[in-house]
Write an enzyme that holds these catalytic residues in place. Structure first.
Site, PDB file in Angstrom:
ATOM      1  N   ASP A 256       0.791  -1.176   0.031  1.00 36.29           N
ATOM      2  CA  ASP A 256       0.044  -0.203  -0.120  1.00 36.29           C
ATOM      3  C   ASP A 256       1.047   1.368  -0.026  1.00 36.29           C
ATOM      4  OD1 ASP A 256      -2.013   1.771   0.204  1.00 36.29           O
ATOM      5  OD2 ASP A 256      -2.403   1.461   2.474  1.00 36.29           O
TER       6      ASP A 256
ATOM      7  N   ASP B  42      -1.690   5.245  -5.831  1.00 32.25           N
ATOM      8  CA  ASP B  42      -1.847   4.474  -4.524  1.00 32.25           C
ATOM      9  C   ASP B  42      -1.979   2.952  -4.706  1.00 32.25           C
ATOM     10  OD1 ASP B  42      -2.897   3.626  -2.226  1.00 32.25           O
ATOM     11  OD2 ASP B  42      -4.857   4.508  -2.413  1.00 32.25           O
TER      12      ASP B  42
END
Length: 494
Positions: free
Chosen positions: A96, A314
């Site tokens: 992440d 992201d």
């Protein structure tokens, strides 16, 4: 040939001026007894050992295995494995780049799933009491202050530095910070150092809510790769273990997987754009969108970074999102471009298309142009998702979505897959290049003595494990320089 004999004067004095104007002398002692000769081969062997130590003091490259896929109908996320504690235990964590901290589920966790619907994943819990090297972080520890950059940080009654994370999907976790060892293999120079380790601070989750509690795609935690001080990449680079750069290459097809390295992937087609400074995420300055080379009439102000606006990279987001002001013009332009070849339909509010042809032949190429002229080229498969089939025709749906009321553009896994993405934190820039992520890559580590590159023989990539084979030094000038020093040093003694 006679042995080379060093003649070093025993009583040589070097004058030096001290603070009161007086001088002192420093005797130079004999390096070798005059009764012993030293072969040049011995000197060269000793120098090789020293040069090896010099190279070993350089930054290394750490490779993590990548599993999972962007496909929301399968996994919808990419994850890796990390080893923590003493003795080390393995945990599955999501990759992440939209958050900063590594955290894993801990013993006595409230709401943490105990099983996963993902194949071959056995969830585990980190128990600090069973690790001989685990230490809690106190509220007075300066690392606790770093945690405030990434989370709602607090202090428990036991003087433990605690945290609370809230994610964009509404899920959340809370717990406390702990310091322990992370274990990995490091490539330094052309050699592999097995069973390396370094101390890191990570989160010990004692409570989870929202989608994190669902067992269908449950994993042990999240591996945050953000820029703040408690990210693992920041911690390891500050210790000199890895360079301040990381890279990934996420496979889109054939079961997913890919490559994740703490280091820089080298590829001649990489283009770079600067990061927007002083942002909590990886914000880029998106300037325009083009379809088949035709720039869309969207004001660049739509993509400017400000409060709740901007373009973010992201890897923790499965799909991709366009700023609300750009979304409708984008969909309209796509529909117009394919109107003669597909049948449009709306499924659950999402724009879809029914076609019997290859979407790559019908749908336009989308180009995203960023500051500095760097362009990211998207194929149809990079912004569409195949959902199902109806009567022999495939249903493809738009993978780009919009967040109502927000001007965020988010480049998630749908866009990031099948590309090398380099996060050069030292240079404050991000680079990319289209790439077959089932292939091996070249990796590079920047050292204080220059840049050392390594040829990948096929071990980094194709769902590799952290056990990496030998690497060959690419930049011959390093080896040449070392040999030059050795030969010059040897000749001076002849």
């Amino acid at each position: 040939m006679s042995p080379v004999v060093f003649l070093v004067f025993v009583c040589v004095f070097l004058p030096a001026v001290v603070g009161d104007g007086m001088t002192m002398t420093l005797p130079l002692e004999r390096a070798f007894p005059t009764s012993h000769g030293v072969e040049v081969s011995q000197l060269k062997a000793r120098d090789r050992v020293r040069h090896g130590r010099i190279l070993q003091s350089s930054y290394g490259v750490v490779d993590f295995p990548v599993e999972g896929t962007y496909d929301p109908f399968l996994v919808g996320l990419y994850f890796t494995r990390v080893q923590l504690g003493s003795p080390p235990k393995e945990f599955y964590v999501q990759i992440d780049t939209g958050s900063d901290v590594l955290w894993v589920s801990c013993a006595s966790c409230n709401g943490c799933p105990t099983s996963s619907g993902l194949q071959q994943i056995q969830l585990d819990f980190f128990d600090p009491s069973t690790s001989s090297t685990a230490r809690p972080i106190s509220c007075s520890d300066q690392r606790c202050a770093l945690g405030e950059q990434s989370s709602d940080s607090g202090c428990s009654t036991q003087n433990q530095c605690s945290y609370t994370f809230q994610y964009g999907d509404g899920s959340g976790t809370s717990g406390y910070y702990v310091a322990d060892f992370m274990h990995f293999d490091t490539i330094v120079g052309n050699s592999l150092t097995s069973n390396s380790s370094a101390p890191v601070v990570f989160g010990c989750s004692t409570s989870q809510t929202g989608d994190l509690t669902k067992p269908d795609r449950a994993i042990d935690g999240i591996f945050g790769f953000g820029q703040q001080g408690l990210s693992v990449i920041a911690q390891l680079s500050s210790q000199g273990v890895t360079p301040n750069v990381f890279s990934h290459c996420l496979k889109g097809n054939n079961g997913g997987g890919g490559i994740l390295v703490l280091g820089q992937i080298v590829e001649p087609n990489l283009v770079y754009t600067p990061l927007v400074p002083s942002q909590p995420h990886y914000n880029l300055n998106l300037q325009s969108i083009a379809l088949n080379g035709q720039t869309m009439p969207i004001s660049p102000e739509v993509f400017e970074t400000s409060s709740n606006r901007g373009t973010i990279v992201d890897s923790g987001t499965t799909l991709a999102y366009l700023a609300e002001e750009a979304y409708d013009p984008f969909i309209d332009a796509i529909n117009q471009a394919v109107s003669q070849n597909v049948r449009p339909l709306v499924t659950k509010g999402n724009q879809c298309y029914l076609t019997t042809s290859s979407v790559g032949e019908i749908f336009p190429t989308v180009s995203l142009t960023f500051a500095g002229g760097a362009t990211m080229v998207l194929r149809a498969e990079d912004y569409l998702i195949q959902q199902n089939s109806i009567g022999g025709a495939a249903v493809w749906c738009m993978g780009f979505q919009k967040i109502p009321g927000q001007g965020l553009t988010i480049l998630g896994d749908l866009v990031l897959k099948d590309k090398i993405i380099v996060y050069d934190l030292a240079g404050q820039r991000i680079g990319w290049a289209n790439y077959d992520c089932s292939q091996a890559v070249n990796v590079s580590a920047t050292t204080s003595r220059g840049k050392t590159e390594y040829v990948n023989a096929g071990q980094i990539g194709n769902n590799s494990s952290p056990r990496i084979g030998s690497y060959k030094l690419l930049l011959s000038f390093i080896l040449t320089s070392v040999l030059h020093v050795l030969v010059r040093g040897a000749n001076s003694f002849l």
